[in-house]
Design a protein around this motif. Structure first.
Motif, PDB file in Angstrom:
ATOM      1  N   UNK A 185       0.867  -1.261  -0.036  1.00  0.00           N
ATOM      2  CA  UNK A 185      -0.037   0.162  -0.237  1.00  0.00           C
ATOM      3  C   UNK A 185       0.915   1.078   0.078  1.00  0.00           C
ATOM      4  N   UNK A 186       0.715   2.065  -0.872  1.00  0.00           N
ATOM      5  CA  UNK A 186       1.226   3.370  -0.805  1.00  0.00           C
ATOM      6  C   UNK A 186       0.515   4.544  -0.271  1.00  0.00           C
ATOM      7  N   UNK A 187       1.139   5.129   0.913  1.00  0.00           N
ATOM      8  CA  UNK A 187       0.478   6.233   1.699  1.00  0.00           C
ATOM      9  C   UNK A 187       0.964   7.394   1.117  1.00  0.00           C
ATOM     10  N   UNK A 188       0.022   8.661   1.461  1.00  0.00           N
ATOM     11  CA  UNK A 188       0.253   9.848   0.827  1.00  0.00           C
ATOM     12  C   UNK A 188       1.384  10.545   1.918  1.00  0.00           C
ATOM     13  N   UNK A 189       2.097  11.265   1.701  1.00  0.00           N
ATOM     14  CA  UNK A 189       3.087  12.172   2.592  1.00  0.00           C
ATOM     15  C   UNK A 189       2.130  12.786   3.867  1.00  0.00           C
ATOM     16  N   UNK A 190       2.892  12.555   4.731  1.00  0.00           N
ATOM     17  CA  UNK A 190       2.181  13.454   6.035  1.00  0.00           C
ATOM     18  C   UNK A 190       1.564  12.376   6.702  1.00  0.00           C
ATOM     19  N   UNK A 191       1.222  11.386   6.264  1.00  0.00           N
ATOM     20  CA  UNK A 191      -0.071  10.555   7.084  1.00  0.00           C
ATOM     21  C   UNK A 191       0.379  10.275   8.333  1.00  0.00           C
ATOM     22  N   UNK A 192       1.826   9.744   8.318  1.00  0.00           N
ATOM     23  CA  UNK A 192       2.387   9.215   9.576  1.00  0.00           C
ATOM     24  C   UNK A 192       2.453  10.075  10.752  1.00  0.00           C
ATOM     25  N   UNK A 193       2.328  11.514  10.604  1.00  0.00           N
ATOM     26  CA  UNK A 193       2.296  12.328  11.518  1.00  0.00           C
ATOM     27  C   UNK A 193       0.840  12.467  12.199  1.00  0.00           C
ATOM     28  N   UNK A 194      -0.150  11.982  11.438  1.00  0.00           N
ATOM     29  CA  UNK A 194      -1.464  11.709  11.636  1.00  0.00           C
ATOM     30  C   UNK A 194      -1.763  10.382  12.464  1.00  0.00           C
TER      31      UNK A 194
END
Length: 297
Positions: free
Chosen positions: A65-74
């Motif tokens: 799965x490819x996740x958008x940038x900045x999602x890991x902060x959320x």
């Protein structure tokens, strides 16, 4: 989207929601049974560790799965909130009557309403204001401040409910950025990692019986979320939501029959007011095509 006059399969939806309530009350009862034998952070860590095992298939699917940038902060902030919430919840569950825990927990969606209305620009229309006021009245009936002592356990459950509500706000944002299975799986990983240092700091010897009970807690919690999803698919929330009131009745019966807790009519009345407020909002949100939040187990 299901039309307002489309009841779907109401009997099936009600049965799935009944199963959901039994699963969540079972979670509450087992944690209450374990009491203060284990520190809250340690018990929560073990429970989520078992939960990770149940979610292994979902974790495996994440590899491509490819996740958008900045999602890991959320993801990180939601993990922090959930770690705090589960520690408060486990600590309170060992000290507060089961029925009161269930009633206070139903404030979760009401708090989400307030946050979404005031901070996320959704607004607080007349229906939402009425729902919030009725729920607050129910909470006052349950807690009865000034007429009896509000213990640290009550405050801990209130804190847990607030943290769960804010965590839901993050989940709502994340649901538009990643598949639901990924959102759930990442939460389990981040909560387990977040609980680990706190659990190790307060670690005490664990018996095989305690491990077995916490495995059952993880299984029941996973089952409860699954049956809740099946209920939502079978029938609209306006049909299934009122059934959740039975959780308070079952929790009251469990507390009285198993733990010798007094049956408090004010808790049942206050819980009924809170569930009525949530159900009223559910009906209103369904008319707008929204899916309102549900109480955390």
């Amino acid at each position: 989207m299901r039309a307002l006059n489309d009841l779907g399969r109401p009997v099936e939806g009600v049965l799935w929601m009944l199963a959901t309530g039994l699963a969540f009350v079972g979670v509450n009862g087992i944690v209450r049974h374990l009491g203060t034998e284990l520190p809250a952070a340690q018990a929560a860590f073990i429970r989520f560790g078992f939960g990770l095992a149940f979610l292994t298939p979902a974790l495996w699917t994440m590899r491509g799965v490819r996740l958008p940038q900045g999602i890991w902060r959320l993801f990180l902030w939601r993990g922090v909130l959930h770690v705090t919430a589960v520690i408060f919840w486990f600590w309170a569950m060992a000290r507060v009557p089961v029925a009161e825990m269930a009633a206070i927990g139903f404030l979760n969606p009401v708090i989400v309403l307030v946050i979404a209305g005031l901070l996320l620009g959704e607004g607080l229309g007349r229906g939402r204001v009425v729902s919030v006021l009725v729920a607050l009245a129910g909470a006052l009936v349950v807690l009865r401040p000034g007429l009896r002592e509000i213990s640290a356990g009550h405050l801990s459950q209130l804190a847990a409910t607030v943290c769960f509500a804010v965590s839901y706000i993050f989940a709502k944002r994340l649901s538009g950025m990643a598949p639901p299975s990924v959102v759930v799986a990442v939460l389990s990983v981040t909560v387990s990692l977040g609980l680990a240092p706190v659990a190790l700091w307060v670690w005490q010897p664990v018996s095989g019986v305690q491990l077995a009970w916490l495995a059952v807690v993880a299984g029941l919690a996973t089952l409860g979320h699954y049956t809740m999803t099946r209920a939502f698919r079978a029938a609209p929330l306006a049909v299934t939501q009122p059934v959740t009131f039975l959780q308070i009745l079952w929790a009251t019966a469990l507390g009285a029959l198993v733990f010798g807790e007094a049956v408090d009519a004010f808790v049942i009345l206050g819980g009924a007011l809170i569930v009525a407020a949530v159900s009223l909002n559910t009906w209103a949100e369904a008319r707008r095509g929204r899916i309102p939040p549900q109480p955390e187990p």
